[in-house]
Design an enzyme around this catalytic site. Sequence first.
Site, PDB file in Angstrom:
ATOM      1  N   ARG A 274     -38.024 124.175  -6.017  1.00 35.64           N
ATOM      2  CA  ARG A 274     -38.800 123.749  -4.839  1.00 35.64           C
ATOM      3  C   ARG A 274     -38.120 124.274  -3.586  1.00 35.64           C
ATOM      4  O   ARG A 274     -36.929 124.058  -3.374  1.00 35.64           O
ATOM      5  CB  ARG A 274     -38.924 122.226  -4.752  1.00 35.64           C
TER       6      ARG A 274
ATOM      7  N   ASN B  91     -34.184 124.419  -3.638  1.00 30.92           N
ATOM      8  CA  ASN B  91     -33.653 123.531  -4.669  1.00 30.92           C
ATOM      9  C   ASN B  91     -33.834 124.192  -6.033  1.00 30.92           C
ATOM     10  O   ASN B  91     -34.961 124.384  -6.498  1.00 30.92           O
ATOM     11  CB  ASN B  91     -34.394 122.192  -4.655  1.00 30.92           C
TER      12      ASN B  91
ATOM     13  N   SER C  48     -37.793 117.107  -7.999  1.00 27.62           N
ATOM     14  CA  SER C  48     -38.496 115.894  -8.432  1.00 27.62           C
ATOM     15  C   SER C  48     -39.855 115.770  -7.757  1.00 27.62           C
ATOM     16  O   SER C  48     -40.219 116.540  -6.880  1.00 27.62           O
ATOM     17  CB  SER C  48     -37.647 114.661  -8.118  1.00 27.62           C
TER      18      SER C  48
ATOM     19  N   LYS D 157     -25.695 125.695  -0.703  1.00 29.74           N
ATOM     20  CA  LYS D 157     -25.942 125.948   0.717  1.00 29.74           C
ATOM     21  C   LYS D 157     -25.188 127.188   1.190  1.00 29.74           C
ATOM     22  O   LYS D 157     -25.672 127.925   2.048  1.00 29.74           O
ATOM     23  CB  LYS D 157     -25.513 124.726   1.546  1.00 29.74           C
TER      24      LYS D 157
ATOM     25  N   ARG E 140     -43.177 115.317   2.263  1.00 26.98           N
ATOM     26  CA  ARG E 140     -42.369 114.106   2.418  1.00 26.98           C
ATOM     27  C   ARG E 140     -42.347 113.742   3.890  1.00 26.98           C
ATOM     28  O   ARG E 140     -42.035 114.579   4.734  1.00 26.98           O
ATOM     29  CB  ARG E 140     -40.961 114.326   1.887  1.00 26.98           C
TER      30      ARG E 140
END
Length: 573
Positions: free
Chosen positions: A219, A237, A242, A405, A549
């Site tokens: 993602r 990610n 999730s 990162k 989100r």
Amino acid sequence: MKTTLLPSLASSSSSSSSKSSSSSRTYHQCSCALVVCAAFLRGRGHHHRYRRRPSQTAATNASSSSSLSSSFRFRRSNKTRRGSQNDSSSSSSTNSSMLVNDDVDDPTIRPTAEEAISWAFQHGLVVASGKETAGQVFHAPVALYPTPFPKDVFEFAKEITPKFAELYDKVSEDDAFMRETLREAALSDPEFTGRLWKIYEACGKRGNGRLDKELGILRTDYMLDTRSGMPLQVEVNTVSTSFMGLGSKVTLLHQHLAEYTKGNIDDDMKLKKENMPTNDSLNQAAKTLCEGWKCMECENASILMVVQEGETNIFDQRLISQKVFETIGVKTIRKTLREINESGRLDLKTNLFSIDGQLCSVIYFRAGYSPSDFPSEAQWEAKMLLEKSSSLKSPSVAMHLAGSKKIQQALAEEGVLEKFMPNDATEMRKVFAGLYSFEGEKNMQKTIQLGLSNPADYVLKPQREGGGNNLYGKELKEKLENDTKDLPAYILMQRIFPPSHQVTMLRKGLAHEIESLSELGIYGSYLRKGDVNSNTARVMNEHGGSLLRTKAASSDEGGVAAGYAVLDSPYLV
């Protein structure tokens, strides 16, 4: 009103090289489109504001900011629906209401919120309460209505995201680049990044245990940046993504509520289902695992899902397992790292991972991304065992490390992205925010000075996944001034300032209306078999659905599972 990707209003030294200048529209036009879109949403009689979240520095582009602060009072239809406005007084009774309490002013919100909660329980949009109260569930934290998002920005993010799956797979295969880039991070973070690196060295490199295959449910997260008009990349990610299951159900919930509420508002205020993009994230996640299982050609094998102790997001995971079973008839075995250490082994004939007498040809990690997943040596031993197996991992430890990162920051340096993706680098750079390294004494001092020059404009990020790890504002300033020993394990990133808006959030039966910000996640379904540099090796590299989100504008972090945000879906304008 159609929206487009827009150039920056003000120059930014940290990311000017990655900004697009191809659009002829202005950010003000994009802002107006979002404001107009607001008139179609939250149409239940309460205020809705859509405005830019300003920087804490001197006022920037005040005129643009003020253009986003319009307020709307929506017209309520004279039409009524049984069980909604006519019943609002009875719905507020604690004996008949599914809502424990709410702090919204508009009484018409309550029946819609109750319908949303009821729908969530009926359709599996739920989370577990935790191991202390086994068997109890709550509805998942959700936004009551979808949130406006520019269609062109969404489509651009959707188009560009599969290229990042290919990029990070190529990075994971480049041992020299991985070694040079992660060296300081592994030394400065020996208890996590350093331990993962040791596993990579032992059995995760090409020619030293790594398969010629890679499986990924990835993602890539973006925020719409008000300064540039672009979807700037927050992170990629590569491990334990999730909400593919629950996220797809939030889209269905919002589509249902569009139908449920249309009798209560005037026709020109209705939510339009065609503005809610189809979200196939659940099916795509299951498809990825199914394709990985098929390519292993072991018909009697199962799929292993590595899970956390006391997992509360269990239904998001089990929705995927159920879809896999419905598709290919293969069961998913759920085990924690502790259980794997106790009972797992490598099959002598195939070297596949085996547990409780069952071979597992695919290993899907939904744990192992945080130091808290490794409370003892037992968990690290289990991780090593899994990586030593010939089972197909999603992801391999190499792909896990590639998602660090520090790798993200290194790819933003001049010429690095072009090395891996020469044909796509120009487009991909458009979503890069400013990223800065602390490696080397000269570089460290330069980056520290940059962060201290205006702490509100930056975020300090460690090599961690999940919410609650980043440092902002005062904490960032204190770290840069007083605790620099482990800074090479961090990166400094340009802070992204998305537009803010009012939403009604539902969490554990409570309704709250708050000012919020949103982050868009685009999933990727990825399977490679063979040489990573071969165009024919990628069996699957597809857009895998989306997730919005939404969090309180006052919150710096944005993880849903960590309790900072709610699940949402985009309403494209």
